[in-house]
Design an enzyme around this catalytic site. Sequence first.
Site, PDB file in Angstrom:
ATOM      1  N   LEU B  58      -8.988   3.440  -3.878  1.00  0.00           N
ATOM      2  CA  LEU B  58      -7.552   3.393  -3.603  1.00  0.00           C
ATOM      3  C   LEU B  58      -7.224   4.298  -2.406  1.00  0.00           C
ATOM      4  CD1 LEU B  58      -4.898   3.670  -6.432  1.00  0.00           C
ATOM      5  CD2 LEU B  58      -4.419   3.895  -4.005  1.00  0.00           C
ATOM      6  N   GLU B  60      -5.654   3.600   1.574  1.00  0.00           N
ATOM      7  CA  GLU B  60      -5.263   2.623   2.600  1.00  0.00           C
ATOM      8  C   GLU B  60      -5.829   2.945   3.985  1.00  0.00           C
ATOM      9  OE1 GLU B  60      -3.316   3.517   0.159  1.00  0.00           O
ATOM     10  OE2 GLU B  60      -2.835   1.588  -0.760  1.00  0.00           O
ATOM     11  N   PHE B  83       1.178  -4.020  -0.821  1.00  0.00           N
ATOM     12  CA  PHE B  83       2.548  -4.247  -0.350  1.00  0.00           C
ATOM     13  C   PHE B  83       2.651  -3.664   1.052  1.00  0.00           C
ATOM     14  CE2 PHE B  83       2.896  -4.397  -4.893  1.00  0.00           C
ATOM     15  CZ  PHE B  83       3.833  -5.392  -5.143  1.00  0.00           C
ATOM     16  N   ILE B  87       1.463   0.429   3.745  1.00  0.00           N
ATOM     17  CA  ILE B  87       0.589   0.282   4.912  1.00  0.00           C
ATOM     18  C   ILE B  87       0.632   1.548   5.785  1.00  0.00           C
ATOM     19  CG2 ILE B  87       2.069  -0.667   6.757  1.00  0.00           C
ATOM     20  CD1 ILE B  87       0.066  -3.051   6.864  1.00  0.00           C
ATOM     21  N   HIS B 129       8.561  -1.458  -2.121  1.00  0.00           N
ATOM     22  CA  HIS B 129       7.959  -2.771  -2.324  1.00  0.00           C
ATOM     23  C   HIS B 129       8.748  -3.872  -1.625  1.00  0.00           C
ATOM     24  CE1 HIS B 129       5.949  -0.506  -5.450  1.00  0.00           C
ATOM     25  NE2 HIS B 129       5.149  -1.513  -5.708  1.00  0.00           N
TER      26      HIS B 129
END
Lengths: 369, 327
Positions: B58, B60, B83, B87, B129
């Site tokens: 996990l 990014e 989502f 980012i 989200h």
Amino acid sequence: MNIQTQPMHRYIDHRGNLIAPLPEWANDTLLQQFYRDMVLVRHYDKKAIALQRTGKLGTYPSHLGAEAIGIAIGSAMQSTDVLAPYYRDMPALWARGISMLQNLQYWGGDELGSSFPSISPDIPHNDDMPFCVPISTQCTHAVGIAAAMKIKGLHRVTVATCGDGATSKGDFLESLNCAGVWNIPLVFVINNNQWAISVPLHLQCHAEHLVDKAKGAGIKGIMVDGNDIVAMYDALLQSLDQARKGKGATLIEAVSYRLCDHTTADDASRYREDEEVKQAWQFDPIVRLKTYLINQNLWSEDEESQWLDICHQRINQAVEQYLALTVQAPESAFDYLYEKADPDLHYQRDALINKAMRMEKQNSGGNNG
Amino acid sequence: MADITLIEAVNLALHYEMQHDPNVVILGEDIGENGGVFRATLGLKQTFGCKRVIDTPLAESLIAGVTVGMASQGLRPIAEFQFQGFIFPAMEHLVCHAARLRNRTRGRLTCPAVFRAPFGGGIHAPEHHSESIEAMFAHIPGLKVVIPSSPQRAYGLLLAAIRSNDPILFFEPKRIYRTVKSHVENNGLALPLEQCFTLRKGTDITLVTWGACVVESLQAAETLSHHGIELEVIDLASIKPIDMATITASLEKTGRLLVVHEAAKTCGVGAEIITRVAESAMCLLKAPPKRLTGFDTIMPYYRNEDYFMIQHDDIVNAARELMEGWQ
Ligand SMILES: Cc1ncc(C[n+]2csc(CCOP(=O)(O)OP(=O)(O)O)c2C)c(N)n1
């Protein structure tokens, strides 16, 4: 206690004495080669700084004190392996076959300095990554490269390098963690030169040693005397071999010291005691190997002065070539952005060409008048 | 084949391309067994194995960096962000590396990667989200931004994105992931990138939009048609680069421009389109161009979400104003 005197993977101590029997691979020729390479890149470094001071190079990060780390990395890697370097890694690139000219080009502000030629007859395309300026980002790229090799079933190992400051960043920790989980052929080398610009190691990390982070990632860690090229090369050979055999990643902490300013834009005397730097010079990787070689009758002052002549010749030749290079066309900034430029970019490109022509005309007009 | 949803079309394209190109790998959080939080990658791990369908830790920034590394070695990685709002840790890699690798190495290394993320509001999701931040990416030299708005375009544009040798941000309007259905021919044919799609012909107003707003825009066009106003509805699809030729050609007929986007107003893509028209096609306009956008606010939690989504009525009203004020 000075971290450089602590017990760690080491063969030759800072006085040039052998403290453990040399590993099997360590023949005289190779040690002499290491020495010559280290001397060459040190003199190159001096020249590069001089070029910067006279306005012929951009900001330049010296590798003074890190010669053993880089030469060991570049020499231990196979030409088919992949390097994801950081900005202080000219010695590693050099030992891998990337020219001084190419390095001058890069720091001289020309992207062609990262368009490395092939260094392996087996691999026509050079796959090494260019320098990463954003700290630590190369570590994640290296994970991707190593994973790609595993996916493709190739026995090529990736080496990622970074400084001690870089180990604070998420990218480093995320990469280490992932390398463990994925069991990929990857070797991380931290150049622990004890300073990240003006921030000393103890303000960067509260762990006893940076290599302890390997434990958290479940990978092997080796703390190595980064000024002992024999220990560095040995640790790399072991780690590369382990990675190549599918036995996973290793973290090498190469303990050293930044004997120079951070870059030519930095003045380390503002934040560092002279006394500390003076002490650090006692651990100089080059003097150490030289003392050892001379004691073994493997090197002499005569050979030294002959080699220095050759170094200067080669360095001067690279500098001459560099200064004679033509600058890339300004519109080259458009030519490598996408595979194919869109209509608006074509328009912008034309506008730039017109502007450049106008400026050149003005410049030449100004000179004439 | 029965009609399929947009998300199923994404899945179909991924299956197709992985089948035909062994260099395609996909990576992200929960994409393996779970098939991704929206099920875009459903069944891929079972078919292609864990070497090509890779569950990442996990992280990014790691996902984006690994994608760059893989792409540099000739793989065609497709990274999924759960989502668009997550980012941000990856921005450094998208901006500093994916976008620049080709330029930095003068073409020696390239980044043929796709970064997928569901985006946009309207699904009653928690904070972070509902983002629509395509303009941020469109601003970055070296990146391309693509947004599909129908199953068929999701299929064809995703294939094109995977086959492209440039890094592409592929944003999927999640509000219409399952609400629009259509027939998709699984023939491996890519749609052209960098091109608009004219979804409806009209003579009075050129409406340029993308993503989920396409649905309300087409509905509004129907309503307005009953009142004698004919909208030409253009799905921009490629946010970067922008296909101005199609837009300008449409303006030659209509003389009126309305841009509709869900993203916030200031420095949005609407500003870019209108500026370009002002710069090079001003004389075609019979009325000042208009934009209908999201507000310059943080997207509220879902109790107030509907007020912030662009409604069919908003478009109808904006189009009427555009016609009436400047007959
Ligand atoms: C993400 C990021 N933040 C800040 C910088 C500015 N910066 C350049 S070098 C440096 C220090 C790095 O120290 P270290 O990792 O220990 O490597 P060293 O230079 O000592 O070899 C910093 C903060 C940067 N390049 N990237």
